[in-house]
Design a protein around this motif. Structure first.
Motif, PDB file in Angstrom:
ATOM      1  N   ARG A  51      57.814  54.724  15.872  1.00 46.99           N
ATOM      2  CA  ARG A  51      58.381  53.525  16.363  1.00 46.99           C
ATOM      3  C   ARG A  51      57.340  53.161  17.469  1.00 46.99           C
ATOM      4  NH1 ARG A  51      63.431  53.566  17.338  1.00 46.99           N
ATOM      5  NH2 ARG A  51      63.422  53.038  19.408  1.00 46.99           N
ATOM      6  N   ALA A  52      57.152  53.974  18.442  1.00 46.66           N
ATOM      7  CA  ALA A  52      56.424  53.672  19.587  1.00 46.66           C
ATOM      8  C   ALA A  52      54.956  53.608  19.225  1.00 46.66           C
ATOM      9  CB  ALA A  52      56.718  54.555  20.720  1.00 46.66           C
ATOM     10  N   ALA A  53      54.528  54.211  18.351  1.00 40.93           N
ATOM     11  CA  ALA A  53      53.166  54.397  17.998  1.00 40.93           C
ATOM     12  C   ALA A  53      53.015  53.055  17.175  1.00 40.93           C
ATOM     13  CB  ALA A  53      52.702  55.571  17.117  1.00 40.93           C
ATOM     14  N   SER A  54      53.674  52.685  16.321  1.00 44.39           N
ATOM     15  CA  SER A  54      53.781  51.315  15.495  1.00 44.39           C
ATOM     16  C   SER A  54      53.376  50.261  16.488  1.00 44.39           C
ATOM     17  CB  SER A  54      54.888  51.272  14.602  1.00 44.39           C
ATOM     18  OG  SER A  54      54.741  49.987  14.076  1.00 44.39           O
ATOM     19  N   CYS A  66      54.594  42.989  20.835  1.00 44.31           N
ATOM     20  CA  CYS A  66      55.315  43.229  19.542  1.00 44.31           C
ATOM     21  C   CYS A  66      56.842  43.865  19.673  1.00 44.31           C
ATOM     22  CB  CYS A  66      54.639  44.084  18.599  1.00 44.31           C
ATOM     23  SG  CYS A  66      52.834  43.407  18.063  1.00 44.31           S
ATOM     24  N   GLY A  67      57.743  42.949  18.577  1.00 45.07           N
ATOM     25  CA  GLY A  67      59.055  43.470  18.914  1.00 45.07           C
ATOM     26  C   GLY A  67      59.632  43.974  17.568  1.00 45.07           C
ATOM     27  N   TRP A  68      60.820  44.297  17.464  1.00 38.76           N
ATOM     28  CA  TRP A  68      61.186  44.794  16.348  1.00 38.76           C
ATOM     29  C   TRP A  68      60.973  44.184  14.905  1.00 38.76           C
ATOM     30  CZ3 TRP A  68      64.668  49.233  16.052  1.00 38.76           C
ATOM     31  CH2 TRP A  68      65.083  49.822  17.365  1.00 38.76           C
ATOM     32  N   THR A  69      60.869  43.051  14.972  1.00 34.89           N
ATOM     33  CA  THR A  69      60.190  42.510  13.696  1.00 34.89           C
ATOM     34  C   THR A  69      59.043  43.075  13.244  1.00 34.89           C
ATOM     35  OG1 THR A  69      61.626  40.542  14.329  1.00 34.89           O
ATOM     36  CG2 THR A  69      59.853  40.249  12.253  1.00 34.89           C
ATOM     37  N   ASP A  70      58.196  42.774  13.993  1.00 38.46           N
ATOM     38  CA  ASP A  70      56.559  43.472  13.713  1.00 38.46           C
ATOM     39  C   ASP A  70      56.711  44.789  13.081  1.00 38.46           C
ATOM     40  OD1 ASP A  70      54.889  40.991  14.591  1.00 38.46           O
ATOM     41  OD2 ASP A  70      55.866  41.410  16.531  1.00 38.46           O
ATOM     42  N   VAL A  71      57.398  45.846  14.005  1.00 37.28           N
ATOM     43  CA  VAL A  71      57.375  47.277  13.641  1.00 37.28           C
ATOM     44  C   VAL A  71      57.966  47.195  12.286  1.00 37.28           C
ATOM     45  CG1 VAL A  71      58.267  49.371  14.154  1.00 37.28           C
ATOM     46  CG2 VAL A  71      57.434  48.038  16.085  1.00 37.28           C
ATOM     47  N   PHE A  72      59.326  46.406  12.018  1.00 37.66           N
ATOM     48  CA  PHE A  72      59.819  46.644  10.452  1.00 37.66           C
ATOM     49  C   PHE A  72      58.693  46.250   9.486  1.00 37.66           C
ATOM     50  CE2 PHE A  72      62.267  45.019   7.002  1.00 37.66           C
ATOM     51  CZ  PHE A  72      63.406  45.830   6.821  1.00 37.66           C
ATOM     52  N   ARG A  73      58.168  45.183   9.964  1.00 38.43           N
ATOM     53  CA  ARG A  73      57.273  44.801   8.653  1.00 38.43           C
ATOM     54  C   ARG A  73      56.100  45.906   8.496  1.00 38.43           C
ATOM     55  NH1 ARG A  73      53.423  39.179   8.754  1.00 38.43           N
ATOM     56  NH2 ARG A  73      52.529  39.776   6.973  1.00 38.43           N
ATOM     57  N   HIS A  74      55.698  46.560   9.560  1.00 37.44           N
ATOM     58  CA  HIS A  74      54.981  47.694   9.380  1.00 37.44           C
ATOM     59  C   HIS A  74      55.461  48.416   8.648  1.00 37.44           C
ATOM     60  CE1 HIS A  74      51.869  50.414  11.718  1.00 37.44           C
ATOM     61  NE2 HIS A  74      51.621  50.226  10.675  1.00 37.44           N
ATOM     62  N   TYR A  75      56.524  49.143   8.881  1.00 38.22           N
ATOM     63  CA  TYR A  75      57.317  50.256   8.372  1.00 38.22           C
ATOM     64  C   TYR A  75      57.601  49.979   6.728  1.00 38.22           C
ATOM     65  CZ  TYR A  75      58.496  53.225  12.025  1.00 38.22           C
ATOM     66  OH  TYR A  75      58.664  54.244  13.074  1.00 38.22           O
ATOM     67  N   HIS A  76      57.956  48.457   6.563  1.00 36.32           N
ATOM     68  CA  HIS A  76      58.315  48.059   5.355  1.00 36.32           C
ATOM     69  C   HIS A  76      57.072  47.853   4.275  1.00 36.32           C
ATOM     70  CE1 HIS A  76      59.551  45.106   2.246  1.00 36.32           C
ATOM     71  NE2 HIS A  76      60.647  45.881   2.334  1.00 36.32           N
ATOM     72  N   THR A  77      55.813  47.761   4.805  1.00 34.09           N
ATOM     73  CA  THR A  77      54.656  47.594   4.048  1.00 34.09           C
ATOM     74  C   THR A  77      54.230  49.102   3.610  1.00 34.09           C
ATOM     75  OG1 THR A  77      53.798  45.706   5.502  1.00 34.09           O
ATOM     76  CG2 THR A  77      51.987  47.088   4.223  1.00 34.09           C
TER      77      THR A  77
END
Length: 299
Positions: A51-54, A66-77
């Motif tokens: 998560r930190a690397a993302s 970037c916040g949790w929403t951006d990281v979530f989108r990254h993981y979800h993609t």
């Protein structure tokens, strides 16, 4: 010592892998896509290092905090690309909408009988791009890989379509693992590898990437020189809802230089690669799936 990406443990659960596999292929993509939301949330919450690397990468590519929403989108993609590989390996590629641009660059080398080296990245879905060519019987591709960080997921894909794994060569096997590549390319065959990960035991070089020095492998440029074949860049970008765009473009000719100019020539090629990778990361910022500290120092 292993590189950071090799040290990351696989967090997938075999039961849930089998469950989503069954649902995806027998119930429908719509239900699988719904399941990706709680699965993604679990990994965002419980994987601090990745998560930190993302967040670090997204800050660089988006030019903002970037916040949790951006990281979530990254993981979800990333989760979506894993799901869509199921359909490709199971012979259900018609569920996806795949467009290809620049394939004439690849065709020109194949028709000439010269062959080429495809250099990709952990951007979008390397496996979808490779599988599309193999399933269409248009190209003979041998894929070179450093290692496997998700053995459970890979084994699931292997069971779906073993033929897509017969031409994978693991580069950790030493020089002997590369025997036969010369003959393969002389017959118009293609070699595919990724250029955005290196291991410390291999030859690597530092290039500028998003304004800071980072390690890149020398393997693409060195293989190009040894086999005397050109480098072609390719990416398969995820564009949402089962849509992908595969892009090919000329990258470089094999370096024809003397011994003392070799290092500079290899650096120029890999810097060109890093520049194009940065360009495509900006086009599809949530598509780059190197979930570790890519800009780490030597320590």
């Amino acid at each position: 010592m292993k590189q950071a990406w090799l040290e990351l443990p696989e967090r997938s659960n075999q039961f849930w892998l089998n469950t989503i596999n069954w649902i995806s292929l027998r119930v429908g993509r719509w239900l699988s896509c719904l399941l990706l939301y709680p699965i993604t949330a679990y990994f965002v919450v419980f994987s601090f290092r990745t998560r930190a690397a993302s967040s670090d990468f997204l800050r660089r590519v988006l030019g903002r905090e970037c916040g949790w929403t951006d990281v979530f989108r990254h993981y979800h993609t990333f989760a979506n690309t894993l799901l869509d590989r199921l359909y490709i390996f199971a012979g259900q590629g018609q569920r996806l909408d795949i467009t290809i641009k620049g394939v004439e660059v690849l065709d020109s080398y194949v028709r000439s009988g010269r062959g080429c080296i495809l250099v990709g990245a952990h951007l979008g879905s390397f496996e979808i791009a490779r599988a599309v060519g193999m399933l269409g019987n248009e190209y003979r591709i041998k894929a070179l890989v450093y290692g496997e960080g998700t053995p459970r997921i890979t084994e699931m894909y292997r069971k779906l379509n073993p033929s897509l794994f017969k031409d994978i060569i693991y580069m950790g096997g030493g020089a002997g693992s590369l025997v036969g590549l010369d003959q393969h390319v002389r017959q118009g065959g293609i070699i595919a590898l990724l250029g955005d990960r290196s291991v410390r035991a291999s030859k690597r070089i530092r290039c500028e990437f998003f304004g800071e020095q980072a390690w890149f492998p020398e393997a693409p440029a060195l293989l190009s020189r040894i086999l005397d074949i050109p480098l072609v860049l390719f990416f398969c970008l995820h564009q949402g809802n089962g849509r992908y765009e595969i892009r090919f473009e000329y990258l470089a000719d094999p370096p024809q230089v003397g011994r003392y100019q070799r290092e500079a020539a290899v650096h120029d090629i890999m810097q060109c690669y890093a520049n194009r990778l940065e360009h495509y990361c900006k086009l599809a910022p949530y598509n780059w799936f190197n979930f570790y500290d890519f800009w780490q120092s030597d320590e």
